[in-house]
Design a protein around this motif. Sequence first.
Motif, PDB file in Angstrom:
ATOM      1  N   ILE A  95     -31.939  72.585 153.924  1.00 53.89           N
ATOM      2  CA  ILE A  95     -33.237  73.199 154.155  1.00 53.89           C
ATOM      3  C   ILE A  95     -34.328  72.377 153.475  1.00 53.89           C
ATOM      4  N   VAL A  96     -35.318  72.006 154.268  1.00 50.23           N
ATOM      5  CA  VAL A  96     -36.488  71.287 153.772  1.00 50.23           C
ATOM      6  C   VAL A  96     -37.667  72.249 153.807  1.00 50.23           C
ATOM      7  N   LEU A  97     -38.298  72.458 152.657  1.00 46.50           N
ATOM      8  CA  LEU A  97     -39.481  73.306 152.593  1.00 46.50           C
ATOM      9  C   LEU A  97     -40.708  72.402 152.735  1.00 46.50           C
ATOM     10  N   LEU A  98     -41.510  72.691 153.755  1.00 51.57           N
ATOM     11  CA  LEU A  98     -42.701  71.876 154.033  1.00 51.57           C
ATOM     12  C   LEU A  98     -43.926  72.776 154.106  1.00 51.57           C
ATOM     13  N   ALA A  99     -44.850  72.622 153.170  1.00 51.21           N
ATOM     14  CA  ALA A  99     -46.091  73.396 153.214  1.00 51.21           C
ATOM     15  C   ALA A  99     -46.924  72.961 154.407  1.00 51.21           C
ATOM     16  N   SER A 100     -47.660  73.893 154.985  1.00 45.30           N
ATOM     17  CA  SER A 100     -48.379  73.608 156.228  1.00 45.30           C
ATOM     18  C   SER A 100     -49.596  72.718 156.042  1.00 45.30           C
ATOM     19  N   ASP A 101     -49.946  72.392 154.800  1.00 47.08           N
ATOM     20  CA  ASP A 101     -51.041  71.437 154.565  1.00 47.08           C
ATOM     21  C   ASP A 101     -50.538  70.109 153.993  1.00 47.08           C
ATOM     22  N   ASP A 102     -49.223  69.940 153.929  1.00 45.49           N
ATOM     23  CA  ASP A 102     -48.629  68.695 153.437  1.00 45.49           C
ATOM     24  C   ASP A 102     -47.971  67.954 154.600  1.00 45.49           C
ATOM     25  N   TYR A 103     -47.359  66.807 154.280  1.00 42.53           N
ATOM     26  CA  TYR A 103     -46.592  66.128 155.320  1.00 42.53           C
ATOM     27  C   TYR A 103     -45.452  65.329 154.702  1.00 42.53           C
TER      28      TYR A 103
END
Length: 310
Positions: A95-103
Amino acid sequence: MELNEMSELVSVIVPMYNHARYIQQCLDSVYNEDYPNIELIIIDDGSNDESVEVAKKWRESHQGKFHRFHIETQENQGICKTLNRLVSIAEGEYIVLLASDDYLIKGGIEAKVSALKKNPQWLAVFSDAILIDPDSNIVSHSAIEYYNVNRYALQFTNLMAQQIIMFWTPPMQIMVFKKKAFNPIIGVGLYDETMCFEDRDMCLRLLAKQAYGFIDTRAYAYRVRIRQEVTPGVDTNSKRKDFHIISGKVFSHFSGINNLFLRAQYQSYVDRSKNKIYFYFWRLLMLILRGYYYFQLKYKQHFSQNAKYN
């Protein structure tokens, strides 16, 4: 790139909230990743901008790349509840957690998944990251250097634990988890939904289980809020309170200097308005323990460097 079903499925989970400005850049980075077997799951946590519309429009022309592409919306629940929902519907082994304002930085998923395979005792791994500002300008090419984290200490389990406990909590976004990390029996369980932020509690639980690793590569672009101390929607007092409550929750799972520091951190918060003498005692103890950490770190570095030249 065609899907490669021989590669373990990776779930990229995106908690989204009012990031219509950034979500396309975020999703583009997932699309451009070279890992061949990805599912992409987005939960919008009650945005009042056009985040959902932008994400759904993007999906129309990109979903063929992914094993699965799922978007759902909900009334605002907060970050920890949203993450737990995302984890519960993720099907990947990682599982990769990716914030919606990051990349993501290309190659980062493969690097972290490979590290987890090579280190079966790890339930999660974090890396370095670049830091970007609200306009996507690079603030620093290294989060480790920007936050004055000792890179050498991150090579050793005990020193890394002390570094994180005493000075710096890596953001959850720069981590990749094994799915079983969230199993309460063989892992550390889900996020604590009573907390207003997600990072430190999960990080300390992983450290207590000695199931946390580091790789020295930049795999993520993390957006920092210049001159803003906490996440929007989370007030400083609530975060400070939860920060110390976390120390009180977990100190019994550690021993030695880590146990003592976390206990002192918690008690300093409890005694801050009750007994000023005890409050200053605990704060002084924390200062002494930090000094001891620096001493043993420099001592270890010194002899490590000497060994190279002998």
